[in-house]
Design a protein around this motif. Structure first.
Motif, PDB file in Angstrom:
ATOM      1  N   LEU A 199       8.434   2.702   4.490  1.00 18.86           N
ATOM      2  CA  LEU A 199       9.721   2.094   4.151  1.00 18.86           C
ATOM      3  C   LEU A 199      10.717   3.110   3.610  1.00 18.86           C
ATOM      4  O   LEU A 199      11.902   3.018   3.862  1.00 18.86           O
ATOM      5  CB  LEU A 199       9.512   1.025   3.082  1.00 18.86           C
ATOM      6  N   GLY A 200      10.242   4.057   2.843  1.00 18.67           N
ATOM      7  CA  GLY A 200      11.148   4.981   2.163  1.00 18.67           C
ATOM      8  C   GLY A 200      11.635   4.366   0.860  1.00 18.67           C
ATOM      9  O   GLY A 200      11.069   3.375   0.369  1.00 18.67           O
ATOM     10  N   GLY A 205      -0.206   0.743  -9.297  1.00 23.83           N
ATOM     11  CA  GLY A 205      -0.163   0.583 -10.748  1.00 23.83           C
ATOM     12  C   GLY A 205       1.043  -0.233 -11.155  1.00 23.83           C
ATOM     13  O   GLY A 205       1.119  -1.431 -10.868  1.00 23.83           O
ATOM     14  N   ASP A 206       2.041   0.446 -11.744  1.00 24.80           N
ATOM     15  CA  ASP A 206       3.229  -0.250 -12.239  1.00 24.80           C
ATOM     16  C   ASP A 206       4.051  -0.894 -11.124  1.00 24.80           C
ATOM     17  O   ASP A 206       4.932  -1.709 -11.406  1.00 24.80           O
ATOM     18  CB  ASP A 206       4.126   0.742 -13.018  1.00 24.80           C
ATOM     19  N   GLY A 207       3.750  -0.524  -9.885  1.00 23.20           N
ATOM     20  CA  GLY A 207       4.493  -1.104  -8.757  1.00 23.20           C
ATOM     21  C   GLY A 207       3.902  -2.392  -8.216  1.00 23.20           C
ATOM     22  O   GLY A 207       4.279  -2.835  -7.135  1.00 23.20           O
ATOM     23  N   TRP A 208       2.987  -3.017  -8.944  1.00 24.98           N
ATOM     24  CA  TRP A 208       2.427  -4.311  -8.492  1.00 24.98           C
ATOM     25  C   TRP A 208       3.533  -5.347  -8.365  1.00 24.98           C
ATOM     26  O   TRP A 208       4.569  -5.245  -9.019  1.00 24.98           O
ATOM     27  CB  TRP A 208       1.331  -4.797  -9.454  1.00 24.98           C
ATOM     28  N   LEU A 209       3.328  -6.343  -7.492  1.00 20.73           N
ATOM     29  CA  LEU A 209       4.379  -7.334  -7.241  1.00 20.73           C
ATOM     30  C   LEU A 209       4.156  -8.626  -8.024  1.00 20.73           C
ATOM     31  O   LEU A 209       5.045  -9.085  -8.734  1.00 20.73           O
ATOM     32  CB  LEU A 209       4.451  -7.668  -5.742  1.00 20.73           C
ATOM     33  N   THR A 233       9.804   1.977  -8.597  1.00 18.13           N
ATOM     34  CA  THR A 233       8.443   2.065  -9.144  1.00 18.13           C
ATOM     35  C   THR A 233       7.402   1.840  -8.048  1.00 18.13           C
ATOM     36  O   THR A 233       6.304   2.394  -8.100  1.00 18.13           O
ATOM     37  CB  THR A 233       8.259   1.010 -10.261  1.00 18.13           C
ATOM     38  N   ILE A 234       7.745   1.011  -7.055  1.00 18.17           N
ATOM     39  CA  ILE A 234       6.796   0.745  -5.966  1.00 18.17           C
ATOM     40  C   ILE A 234       6.501   2.030  -5.197  1.00 18.17           C
ATOM     41  O   ILE A 234       5.367   2.281  -4.803  1.00 18.17           O
ATOM     42  CB  ILE A 234       7.353  -0.348  -5.017  1.00 18.17           C
ATOM     43  N   ASN A 235       7.521   2.872  -4.979  1.00 22.41           N
ATOM     44  CA  ASN A 235       7.299   4.155  -4.306  1.00 22.41           C
ATOM     45  C   ASN A 235       6.446   5.086  -5.169  1.00 22.41           C
ATOM     46  O   ASN A 235       5.562   5.777  -4.671  1.00 22.41           O
ATOM     47  CB  ASN A 235       8.623   4.872  -4.014  1.00 22.41           C
ATOM     48  N   LYS A 236       6.728   5.079  -6.478  1.00 16.39           N
ATOM     49  CA  LYS A 236       6.090   6.049  -7.367  1.00 16.39           C
ATOM     50  C   LYS A 236       4.652   5.680  -7.694  1.00 16.39           C
ATOM     51  O   LYS A 236       3.805   6.537  -7.864  1.00 16.39           O
ATOM     52  CB  LYS A 236       6.891   6.160  -8.677  1.00 16.39           C
ATOM     53  N   THR A 294       0.812  -1.212   0.000  1.00 16.43           N
ATOM     54  CA  THR A 294       0.000   0.000   0.000  1.00 16.43           C
ATOM     55  C   THR A 294       0.851   1.269   0.000  1.00 16.43           C
ATOM     56  O   THR A 294       2.060   1.233   0.275  1.00 16.43           O
ATOM     57  CB  THR A 294      -0.919   0.041   1.228  1.00 16.43           C
ATOM     58  N   HIS A 295       0.181   2.378  -0.252  1.00 16.26           N
ATOM     59  CA  HIS A 295       0.821   3.680  -0.168  1.00 16.26           C
ATOM     60  C   HIS A 295       1.476   3.865   1.200  1.00 16.26           C
ATOM     61  O   HIS A 295       2.609   4.339   1.313  1.00 16.26           O
ATOM     62  CB  HIS A 295      -0.207   4.785  -0.406  1.00 16.26           C
ATOM     63  N   TYR A 296       0.748   3.474   2.247  1.00 15.36           N
ATOM     64  CA  TYR A 296       1.269   3.599   3.612  1.00 15.36           C
ATOM     65  C   TYR A 296       2.559   2.806   3.774  1.00 15.36           C
ATOM     66  O   TYR A 296       3.553   3.306   4.311  1.00 15.36           O
ATOM     67  CB  TYR A 296       0.217   3.101   4.602  1.00 15.36           C
ATOM     68  N   ALA A 297       2.580   1.566   3.277  1.00 13.88           N
ATOM     69  CA  ALA A 297       3.760   0.694   3.409  1.00 13.88           C
ATOM     70  C   ALA A 297       4.963   1.298   2.695  1.00 13.88           C
ATOM     71  O   ALA A 297       6.065   1.364   3.258  1.00 13.88           O
ATOM     72  CB  ALA A 297       3.450  -0.685   2.856  1.00 13.88           C
ATOM     73  N   GLN A 298       4.770   1.770   1.467  1.00 14.12           N
ATOM     74  CA  GLN A 298       5.923   2.316   0.728  1.00 14.12           C
ATOM     75  C   GLN A 298       6.415   3.604   1.365  1.00 14.12           C
ATOM     76  O   GLN A 298       7.615   3.871   1.399  1.00 14.12           O
ATOM     77  CB  GLN A 298       5.607   2.492  -0.767  1.00 14.12           C
ATOM     78  N   SER A 299       5.484   4.380   1.936  1.00 17.90           N
ATOM     79  CA  SER A 299       5.885   5.643   2.550  1.00 17.90           C
ATOM     80  C   SER A 299       6.642   5.402   3.862  1.00 17.90           C
ATOM     81  O   SER A 299       7.612   6.089   4.167  1.00 17.90           O
ATOM     82  CB  SER A 299       4.632   6.506   2.737  1.00 17.90           C
TER      83      SER A 299
END
Lengths: 314, 134
Positions: free
Chosen positions: B40-41, B101-105, B94-97, B33-38
């Motif tokens: 993590l940095g 979308g393009d950051g799917w795993l 891409t996961i951060n950005k 999620t957005h929260y997870a990537q934010s």
């Protein structure tokens, strides 16, 4: 943020950093910023423009008086008698085993002000934005750094002024995250990770700060013996061959036998490789030696390489 | 602490470990999620299972690493890995950005659609991260 030892200690800048929206963390009992914007952006700013760090959680001790030189000579492994006024020196505070109480910088102060440009590992006492400061040409990033000692009451204004003046030139305020990736690329060591009371100055590869000829100091007998027989292990830099990022504490295996653990490891944003430091038995500590790092149950191949990983272009 | 006040698309399902799942027919797409990537940095490395591997709901199936931290990723539901986002190997940022979308795993063939009932809706997840941040 609560911690086991009670409330976190703050620096003169902690409140400013909270207001700036920095991500604050507990760093050895201090509330410090780990990042302002992004570790990678801050790292990049230091390599290509400039970065500004708060390092005021680190302590200072002033040694004064007729016996000052003698006392510092006895406590440290490097030779302070070689320092002229206005010069600085990287050195080790040693135990009687030749291991680290800490790694420090010794500054030899001068009563006279002078207006010469500051050379590397030199410092001057001068005014910065109207505040009387000590400005030293030292650092912990592998770049041409400056460290400013300012009175705590002036630190906030000074930090803000430097950000304001530096921003148009690409300067970013930087946190602990970028500080760690920058120092590791430059093979600058971190006390508590790469150095501690179990590692000797020679094992750490810091032979240049062990001056056995200067006369006795705490640990000099142990270091003399160690120098004669050679250190049993050596701190070496390595890079990953297989995918994965080595982290502090991951096991190191040479020919299948566990010989130690990663002391520092990261993805190096400038060198664009996964890099680390670890102690290796001296017989296996040659550049080119292949070994494996245990990354969460998987053996990932790595190789010892020359350090620093990053060297600034002059 | 950032509260991760980002968008949490309504058509996704969420886990307590901050993964999202999009279901289309019998196929689920998984990301963080957005929260997870934010939190993590800057993400610099991703480790994912190979296509064909089985994954089990609630169990670790890979890791996402930022400069500073390693974070395990847990399977929202059980199934078989159909496809892995191989572009992340060279551009994990891409996961951060674009985390949704393009950051799917990876894409999964769902084993049991009843497992979807255990996941959170966007509203539930938003409430969950607000509580976690406080």
């Amino acid at each position: 943020m609560p911690s086991a030892a009670g409330p976190l200690k703050t620096t003169a800048l902690t409140r400013l950093f909270r207001d700036m929206g920095a991500r604050m963390v507990d760093f050895a009992g201090w509330e410090l910023p780990v990042q302002f914007s992004s570790v990678l952006e801050e790292h990049q700013a230091v390599r290509t423009a400039a970065g500004l760090f708060d390092v005021s959680h680190m302590g200072e001790v002033e040694v004064r008086g007729r016996a000052a030189l003698e006392v510092v000579q006895k406590l440290t492994s490097n030779d302070v008698s070689r320092l002229g006024p206005g010069q600085a020196q990287y050195t080790a505070l040693t135990t009687d085993k030749g291991t680290f109480v800490d790694d420090i910088i010794v500054y030899r102060r001068d009563e006279d002000d002078f207006l010469a440009p500051i050379r590397s590992f030199h410092f001057i006492e001068t005014a910065v934005g109207g505040t009387k400061c000590i400005v030293a040409r030292t650092g912990y990033t592998g770049e041409d750094g400056f460290e400013i000692y300012a009175p705590p009451g002036d630190a906030l204004d000074l930090f803000s002024a430097l950000v304001r003046e530096g921003s148009p030139h690409g300067l970013l305020p930087c946190g602990l995250g970028a500080r760690d990736t920058l120092r590791l690329e430059a093979r600058l060591l971190l006390y508590g990770n790469d150095l501690d009371e179990t590692t000797t100055v020679l094992e750490a590869g810091l032979d240049s700060i062990v001056k056995l000829g200067k006369g006795p100091f705490i640990g000099s007998e142990a270091l003399t013996r160690e120098k004669e027989r050679g250190p049993l292990r050596r701190l070496m830099g390595f890079e990953m061959i297989d995918a994965g990022i080595p982290r502090h504490g991951y096991p190191i295996r040479v020919e299948g036998a566990e010989t130690g653990a990663v002391t520092s490891g990261t993805f190096g944003p400038t060198v664009k490789k996964s890099i680390g430091l670890a102690y290796f038995p001296s017989r296996a500590a040659g550049v080119g030696t292949r070994f494996s790092v245990g990354i969460r149950g998987r053996d990932a191949q790595a190789v010892i390489v020359p350090t620093p990983f990053y060297r600034r272009a002059h | 602490m950032s509260k991760g006040n980002g968008i949490y698309p309504e058509d996704l399902k969420y886990t307590k470990e901050h993964e999202w799942l999009a279901v289309n027919g019998g196929v689920g797409t998984v990301g963080i999620t957005h929260y997870a990537q934010s939190e993590l940095g800057d993400i610099v490395y991703v480790e994912l299972p190979a296509a064909g591997s089985p994954v089990v709901a609630g169990e670790e199936f890979g890791t996402v690493e930022s400069v500073k931290a390693v974070s395990e990723i847990f399977a929202p539901v059980s199934g078989e890995v159909l496809e892995v986002n191989t572009a992340l190997a060279t551009s994990p940022e891409t996961i951060n950005k674009d985390p949704y979308g393009d950051g799917w795993l990876l894409k999964l063939k769902l084993a049991d659609s009843k497992e979807l009932d255990a996941l959170m809706t966007a509203a539930e997840y938003r409430k969950y991260i607000e509580e976690e941040a406080n």
